[in-house]
Design a protein around this motif. Sequence first.
Motif, PDB file in Angstrom:
ATOM      1  N   GLY A 132      99.329  14.745  33.244  1.00  0.00           N
ATOM      2  CA  GLY A 132      99.057  14.458  31.839  1.00  0.00           C
ATOM      3  C   GLY A 132      99.086  15.703  30.970  1.00  0.00           C
ATOM      4  O   GLY A 132      99.510  15.658  29.808  1.00  0.00           O
ATOM      5  N   SER A 133      98.662  16.843  31.529  1.00  0.00           N
ATOM      6  CA  SER A 133      98.658  18.101  30.769  1.00  0.00           C
ATOM      7  C   SER A 133     100.042  18.738  30.688  1.00  0.00           C
ATOM      8  O   SER A 133     100.251  19.670  29.908  1.00  0.00           O
ATOM      9  CB  SER A 133      97.683  19.088  31.414  1.00  0.00           C
ATOM     10  OG  SER A 133      98.149  19.466  32.699  1.00  0.00           O
ATOM     11  N   GLY A 134     100.983  18.237  31.502  1.00  0.00           N
ATOM     12  CA  GLY A 134     102.334  18.791  31.513  1.00  0.00           C
ATOM     13  C   GLY A 134     102.513  19.926  32.497  1.00  0.00           C
ATOM     14  O   GLY A 134     103.616  20.480  32.614  1.00  0.00           O
ATOM     15  N   PHE A 135     101.456  20.279  33.240  1.00  0.00           N
ATOM     16  CA  PHE A 135     101.569  21.369  34.216  1.00  0.00           C
ATOM     17  C   PHE A 135     102.480  20.969  35.378  1.00  0.00           C
ATOM     18  O   PHE A 135     103.258  21.770  35.864  1.00  0.00           O
ATOM     19  CB  PHE A 135     100.170  21.725  34.754  1.00  0.00           C
ATOM     20  CG  PHE A 135     100.157  22.917  35.662  1.00  0.00           C
ATOM     21  CD1 PHE A 135     100.134  24.204  35.137  1.00  0.00           C
ATOM     22  CD2 PHE A 135     100.175  22.762  37.041  1.00  0.00           C
ATOM     23  CE1 PHE A 135     100.124  25.316  35.975  1.00  0.00           C
ATOM     24  CE2 PHE A 135     100.169  23.860  37.889  1.00  0.00           C
ATOM     25  CZ  PHE A 135     100.147  25.138  37.356  1.00  0.00           C
ATOM     26  N   ASP A 136     102.371  19.717  35.811  1.00  0.00           N
ATOM     27  CA  ASP A 136     103.203  19.196  36.903  1.00  0.00           C
ATOM     28  C   ASP A 136     104.025  18.015  36.420  1.00  0.00           C
ATOM     29  O   ASP A 136     103.774  17.453  35.344  1.00  0.00           O
ATOM     30  CB  ASP A 136     102.334  18.755  38.085  1.00  0.00           C
ATOM     31  CG  ASP A 136     101.752  19.928  38.859  1.00  0.00           C
ATOM     32  OD1 ASP A 136     102.398  20.996  38.875  1.00  0.00           O
ATOM     33  OD2 ASP A 136     100.655  19.786  39.422  1.00  0.00           O
ATOM     34  N   LYS A 137     104.971  17.617  37.266  1.00  0.00           N
ATOM     35  CA  LYS A 137     105.792  16.444  36.985  1.00  0.00           C
ATOM     36  C   LYS A 137     105.350  15.295  37.881  1.00  0.00           C
ATOM     37  O   LYS A 137     104.739  15.524  38.935  1.00  0.00           O
ATOM     38  CB  LYS A 137     107.272  16.759  37.216  1.00  0.00           C
ATOM     39  CG  LYS A 137     107.800  17.816  36.247  1.00  0.00           C
ATOM     40  CD  LYS A 137     109.254  18.152  36.526  1.00  0.00           C
ATOM     41  CE  LYS A 137     109.754  19.213  35.549  1.00  0.00           C
ATOM     42  NZ  LYS A 137     111.163  19.577  35.819  1.00  0.00           N
ATOM     43  N   PRO A 138     105.644  14.057  37.500  1.00  0.00           N
ATOM     44  CA  PRO A 138     105.211  12.902  38.304  1.00  0.00           C
ATOM     45  C   PRO A 138     105.622  12.989  39.775  1.00  0.00           C
ATOM     46  O   PRO A 138     104.845  12.611  40.655  1.00  0.00           O
ATOM     47  CB  PRO A 138     105.883  11.715  37.603  1.00  0.00           C
ATOM     48  CG  PRO A 138     105.989  12.140  36.179  1.00  0.00           C
ATOM     49  CD  PRO A 138     106.282  13.620  36.236  1.00  0.00           C
ATOM     50  N   GLU A 139     106.832  13.497  40.040  1.00  0.00           N
ATOM     51  CA  GLU A 139     107.283  13.551  41.441  1.00  0.00           C
ATOM     52  C   GLU A 139     106.516  14.581  42.261  1.00  0.00           C
ATOM     53  O   GLU A 139     106.628  14.610  43.497  1.00  0.00           O
ATOM     54  CB  GLU A 139     108.784  13.851  41.514  1.00  0.00           C
ATOM     55  CG  GLU A 139     109.215  15.142  40.861  1.00  0.00           C
ATOM     56  CD  GLU A 139     109.672  14.956  39.418  1.00  0.00           C
ATOM     57  OE1 GLU A 139     110.515  15.767  38.969  1.00  0.00           O
ATOM     58  OE2 GLU A 139     109.194  14.020  38.761  1.00  0.00           O
ATOM     59  N   ASP A 140     105.730  15.444  41.589  1.00  0.00           N
ATOM     60  CA  ASP A 140     104.901  16.409  42.311  1.00  0.00           C
ATOM     61  C   ASP A 140     103.636  15.767  42.875  1.00  0.00           C
ATOM     62  O   ASP A 140     102.917  16.407  43.652  1.00  0.00           O
ATOM     63  CB  ASP A 140     104.491  17.565  41.386  1.00  0.00           C
ATOM     64  CG  ASP A 140     105.682  18.381  40.908  1.00  0.00           C
ATOM     65  OD1 ASP A 140     106.639  18.523  41.693  1.00  0.00           O
ATOM     66  OD2 ASP A 140     105.651  18.868  39.764  1.00  0.00           O
ATOM     67  N   TRP A 141     103.357  14.530  42.488  1.00  0.00           N
ATOM     68  CA  TRP A 141     102.136  13.845  42.919  1.00  0.00           C
ATOM     69  C   TRP A 141     102.441  12.448  43.464  1.00  0.00           C
ATOM     70  O   TRP A 141     101.994  11.439  42.920  1.00  0.00           O
ATOM     71  CB  TRP A 141     101.148  13.736  41.749  1.00  0.00           C
ATOM     72  CG  TRP A 141     100.534  15.045  41.376  1.00  0.00           C
ATOM     73  CD1 TRP A 141     101.052  15.999  40.557  1.00  0.00           C
ATOM     74  CD2 TRP A 141      99.273  15.543  41.812  1.00  0.00           C
ATOM     75  NE1 TRP A 141     100.205  17.058  40.457  1.00  0.00           N
ATOM     76  CE2 TRP A 141      99.093  16.812  41.211  1.00  0.00           C
ATOM     77  CE3 TRP A 141      98.269  15.043  42.655  1.00  0.00           C
ATOM     78  CZ2 TRP A 141      97.956  17.587  41.435  1.00  0.00           C
ATOM     79  CZ3 TRP A 141      97.138  15.819  42.867  1.00  0.00           C
ATOM     80  CH2 TRP A 141      96.986  17.065  42.265  1.00  0.00           C
ATOM     81  N   PRO A 142     103.198  12.362  44.550  1.00  0.00           N
ATOM     82  CA  PRO A 142     103.431  11.042  45.157  1.00  0.00           C
ATOM     83  C   PRO A 142     102.123  10.512  45.745  1.00  0.00           C
ATOM     84  O   PRO A 142     101.172  11.278  45.958  1.00  0.00           O
ATOM     85  CB  PRO A 142     104.453  11.337  46.262  1.00  0.00           C
ATOM     86  CG  PRO A 142     104.193  12.763  46.622  1.00  0.00           C
ATOM     87  CD  PRO A 142     103.809  13.447  45.341  1.00  0.00           C
ATOM     88  N   PRO A 143     102.035   9.201  45.996  1.00  0.00           N
ATOM     89  CA  PRO A 143     100.807   8.632  46.565  1.00  0.00           C
ATOM     90  C   PRO A 143     100.372   9.359  47.824  1.00  0.00           C
ATOM     91  O   PRO A 143     101.204   9.827  48.605  1.00  0.00           O
ATOM     92  CB  PRO A 143     101.195   7.178  46.856  1.00  0.00           C
ATOM     93  CG  PRO A 143     102.293   6.887  45.883  1.00  0.00           C
ATOM     94  CD  PRO A 143     103.067   8.174  45.752  1.00  0.00           C
ATOM     95  N   LEU A 144      99.071   9.448  48.018  1.00  0.00           N
ATOM     96  CA  LEU A 144      98.529  10.173  49.160  1.00  0.00           C
ATOM     97  C   LEU A 144      98.689   9.373  50.445  1.00  0.00           C
ATOM     98  O   LEU A 144      98.998   9.921  51.503  1.00  0.00           O
ATOM     99  CB  LEU A 144      97.058  10.489  48.908  1.00  0.00           C
ATOM    100  CG  LEU A 144      96.411  11.562  49.788  1.00  0.00           C
ATOM    101  CD1 LEU A 144      97.173  12.876  49.685  1.00  0.00           C
ATOM    102  CD2 LEU A 144      94.956  11.758  49.394  1.00  0.00           C
TER     103      LEU A 144
END
Length: 399
Positions: free
Chosen positions: A244-256
Amino acid sequence: MEPMDYLSMFAYYSVSMIIGIVALNSPQAYRPIFLVGIISFAILSFRTISDASFGLWGSEIFAMFLIIYISHMTCVLCVEKYVLPKKAGTTVDWVAGFRMMFNARWLGTHRQAPDIKGASKSGVTSDTPNEQREEEYSRDPSKKYRTMLRSTRAIFVRDRLISLVLTLVIDKVYSHIIAEVFPQYFNGLDALDFLPTKETYFRRLTSVTLRETLIRVWIVTYFIWSSMCLYTTIHDFLSIIFVGSGFDKPEDWPPLFGDIREATSIRNFWAKFWHRLIYRSYTSYGIWISKNILRLPRSSFIGKLFINLYVFAMSGFVHAITIRQLGYTCGDREEIRFYVSNFFGILVETAAMAAFSKITKGYKVNSTVSKTVGYTWVFMFLFTVLPKSQYPKIFCAPA
């Protein structure tokens, strides 16, 4: 726990983290020296943790986080010897170092842990058609707000917020069902329900009660659900902040966690459903020991067996260290035994499937039947072995 203890805990870890970023940006020759500092300060932080730090669950999470952090950084710096991508005009890439320091699944690298859905691939850029369209629309002020709400980032944050809320709601419903729908079986649990004699089940079939059976069923569901709920909640919360802050992209946080419907065997339970936070580091250690100490060919049957056994044994060992640090006076051996028993469970199911295929000459069982048998096997395995590791803790938990 005194405020000074909290301050010391986070101060030690902050120093370790700063050294870690510098180490990731340093030549290989200096990395072992930096690693000593990283581990030393992380251990100092670990030693300040007790069950009173953040409550038993919170303390266990932070303790496990530190152990995974030490394992991951050791693997990155001195086993895999990973080198950060070069960035022109930058001596120390603090952002890339920070990201890799917490990238235990090695997302977006050539060593990414397997079976992670939704993760970015090594060498693949994120300049997707959607992002190109978003950039194009952002030049039109009349479409800027609409585009922002429909961006991949906004959709990701929305989906994770939904996941976070649903997880917490389902957890409340689960707790309500246990406490209110089955009060005669789960209310008033005491030490008598977890006596050593009740750790076994099938050898006592003639004397077991319905209450005892339901408690064992609850132990299995609680083991799976509590881990999913706790880790997923933390993961969703952090992903919302960083994406949300723009530090990472969605693909950097796939489901755990993976899809629990794929847990049709003990192997799949750990390989396809459970989180992959320790897979790369523990496997790398196992490969290194197998190759350099035991001199076993990696592709050999014995070599593969050793690596798999090492991963499970290491998992049990770090859980044992954690519960000891939290104040448990027993249960460490049982933790190691539980994880090692999963290794032998995989051997049993592998041998059984091979024997079945050979006897039936390759006959394929109906998919629905096969999955039903698989789910039943996994559940009954946990139903049998989990109480042996969980029941003893009731008698030696921190006050």
